[in-house]
Design a protein around this motif. Structure first.
Motif, PDB file in Angstrom:
ATOM      1  N   LEU A  27       4.642  -5.370   3.539  1.00 13.44           N
ATOM      2  CA  LEU A  27       4.955  -5.063   2.141  1.00 13.44           C
ATOM      3  C   LEU A  27       4.367  -6.111   1.204  1.00 13.44           C
ATOM      4  CD1 LEU A  27       8.642  -3.832   2.344  1.00 13.44           C
ATOM      5  CD2 LEU A  27       6.615  -2.475   1.868  1.00 13.44           C
ATOM      6  N   LEU A  28       4.541  -7.393   1.547  1.00 15.09           N
ATOM      7  CA  LEU A  28       3.937  -8.446   0.741  1.00 15.09           C
ATOM      8  C   LEU A  28       2.414  -8.364   0.812  1.00 15.09           C
ATOM      9  CD1 LEU A  28       6.214 -11.542   1.512  1.00 15.09           C
ATOM     10  CD2 LEU A  28       6.218 -10.070  -0.509  1.00 15.09           C
ATOM     11  N   GLY A  29       1.899  -8.016   2.008  1.00 12.87           N
ATOM     12  CA  GLY A  29       0.463  -7.861   2.152  1.00 12.87           C
ATOM     13  C   GLY A  29      -0.075  -6.728   1.292  1.00 12.87           C
ATOM     14  N   TYR A  30       0.705  -5.655   1.161  1.00 14.31           N
ATOM     15  CA  TYR A  30       0.288  -4.534   0.311  1.00 14.31           C
ATOM     16  C   TYR A  30       0.224  -4.967  -1.147  1.00 14.31           C
ATOM     17  CZ  TYR A  30       0.340   0.043  -1.964  1.00 14.31           C
ATOM     18  OH  TYR A  30       0.045   1.119  -2.753  1.00 14.31           O
ATOM     19  N   TYR A  31       1.216  -5.730  -1.570  1.00 11.42           N
ATOM     20  CA  TYR A  31       1.213  -6.253  -2.942  1.00 11.42           C
ATOM     21  C   TYR A  31       0.015  -7.175  -3.152  1.00 11.42           C
ATOM     22  CZ  TYR A  31       2.813  -8.723  -7.100  1.00 11.42           C
ATOM     23  OH  TYR A  31       2.897  -9.279  -8.355  1.00 11.42           O
ATOM     24  N   SER A  32      -0.260  -8.037  -2.180  1.00 10.56           N
ATOM     25  CA  SER A  32      -1.408  -8.938  -2.262  1.00 10.56           C
ATOM     26  C   SER A  32      -2.712  -8.153  -2.190  1.00 10.56           C
ATOM     27  CB  SER A  32      -1.345  -9.968  -1.128  1.00 10.56           C
ATOM     28  OG  SER A  32      -2.459 -10.819  -1.139  1.00 10.56           O
ATOM     29  N   LEU A  33      -2.753  -7.156  -1.320  1.00  9.12           N
ATOM     30  CA  LEU A  33      -3.937  -6.310  -1.171  1.00  9.12           C
ATOM     31  C   LEU A  33      -4.301  -5.631  -2.489  1.00  9.12           C
ATOM     32  CD1 LEU A  33      -4.506  -3.802   1.732  1.00  9.12           C
ATOM     33  CD2 LEU A  33      -4.664  -3.000  -0.609  1.00  9.12           C
TER      34      LEU A  33
END
Length: 352
Positions: A227-233
């Protein structure tokens, strides 16, 4: 002859002098930034409608007990003297004692910060590994279906509240499908099984060669990290696409194609090579944002990191813990900025 030798010596010493000057400027910038942060946190601690003495001695304490604690905390001193005492304590790693557990705040931060560091680092890695190539491909194939999908994904990543995505993801992947572990860092049977070396349970389990704990920890961290990776992505891919579009229309790219260079060399060797410095700032800001802004994710997934620690302390009026955590987060921002500046000079000789 002597007159000619002395200027030559001065020219030889000038590079070292410039390095020392730059180092002093960097140290000065860090000192001023941290001083401003300490001033803000100090003022917040004083203007909050919370009596720190009452928080310690209790509401039923006598006047003598109250005044003794008041003087012991240095609150009878002028505000300037209190500020200098506060700076001195912070420089010595003393953020006071937590009102919730009566432990030093510094010890609590050392215990909870590795959990946030582990979660944010994995999320940033996911964002970089997927976001950068996705942004490059979207820019190269501008207007194609890949570009349209990328723009929709980034828009959703910016628009959707992360707590809503977290709850939906828990319901689907944990509650219904059972593909991942539930809230927390590990299952209840694996708590404190692996000796804490770094505080990051994935690394500690590898050090201990305990693959059972590693797999269980990975099953718990993969969902919040994704989820954090999606936000960062969403942020990284959008900025990468923007940077690449600017480079792809430059004259040197047209010249490289006219010379017959392979398209892969033109894209990744020339265009992407010129946006590395810009991407350093984007990635550093994204990483710092995840370290600071993963509060909701940590609360939803019961992740014992610094975000949930500060939130719990704030709800309990534990200002020592709140201010201590705020100072640490600010220090992380400063360190990441310095690190990005060092990478500037490594990737771009013009910055030296």
């Amino acid at each position: 002859m002597t007159a000619l030798v002395e200027p030559e010596k001065r020219r030889q010493k000038s590079p070292y002098r410039s390095i020392v000057i730059k180092l002093l400027k960097t140290i000065g910038t860090i000192a001023v930034t941290m001083l401003g942060l300490l001033f803000v946190t100090f003022i917040i601690g004083r203007v909050m409608p919370i009596d720190p003495v009452i928080s310690i001695v209790g509401e039923r304490a006598t006047q003598e007990t109250y005044m003794a604690a008041y003087k012991a905390m240095g609150l009878d001193q002028p505000i300037v003297i209190q500020f200098f005492y506060y700076i001195w304590d912070v420089l010595n790693g003393d953020f006071g004692v937590s009102l919730l557990n009566a432990r030093p705040v510094a010890e609590d931060i050392l215990r909870v910060f590795p959990a946030t560091l582990e979660l944010a680092t994995l999320g940033t890695i996911i964002g970089i590994v997927i976001g950068v190539p996705l942004g490059v491909i979207a820019a190269v194939r501008r207007g194609s279906w890949i570009d349209q999908i990328t723009r929709v994904l980034t828009l959703v990543g910016y628009s959707m509240p992360i707590f809503w995505l977290g709850l939906i993801a828990l319901l689907i992947f944990y509650g219904i499908l059972g593909w991942v572990g539930g809230p927390g860092r590990v299952g209840i049977f694996y708590v404190d099984v692996v000796p804490s070396v770094t505080g990051m349970i994935l690394i500690d389990s590898l050090i201990d060669d305990n693959w059972t704990v590693f797999r269980d920890a990975m099953s718990h961290i993969i969902l919040p990290a994704s989820l954090l990776g999606y936000y960062s992505l969403a942020y990284i891919s959008r900025m990468t696409r923007s940077f690449m579009l600017e480079q792809m229309s430059a004259e040197y790219i047209i010249t490289a194609r006219v010379k017959g260079l392979p398209e892969r060399t033109v894209i990744w060797g020339h265009a992407f090579g010129n946006i590395k410095v810009q991407l350093i700032t984007v990635i550093a800001l994204s990483y710092a944002g995840l370290l600071e802004g993963s509060v909701l994710t940590e609360i939803i997934f019961a992740w014992p990191g610094i975000g949930s620690y500060i939130t719990t302390a704030l709800l309990s009026a534990d200002m020592n813990a709140v201010l201590g955590g705020t100072v640490v987060v600010g220090l992380v921002f400063v360190c990441l900025n310095i690190f990005s500046e060092l990478l500037y000079k490594f990737y771009d000789p013009r910055a030296k």
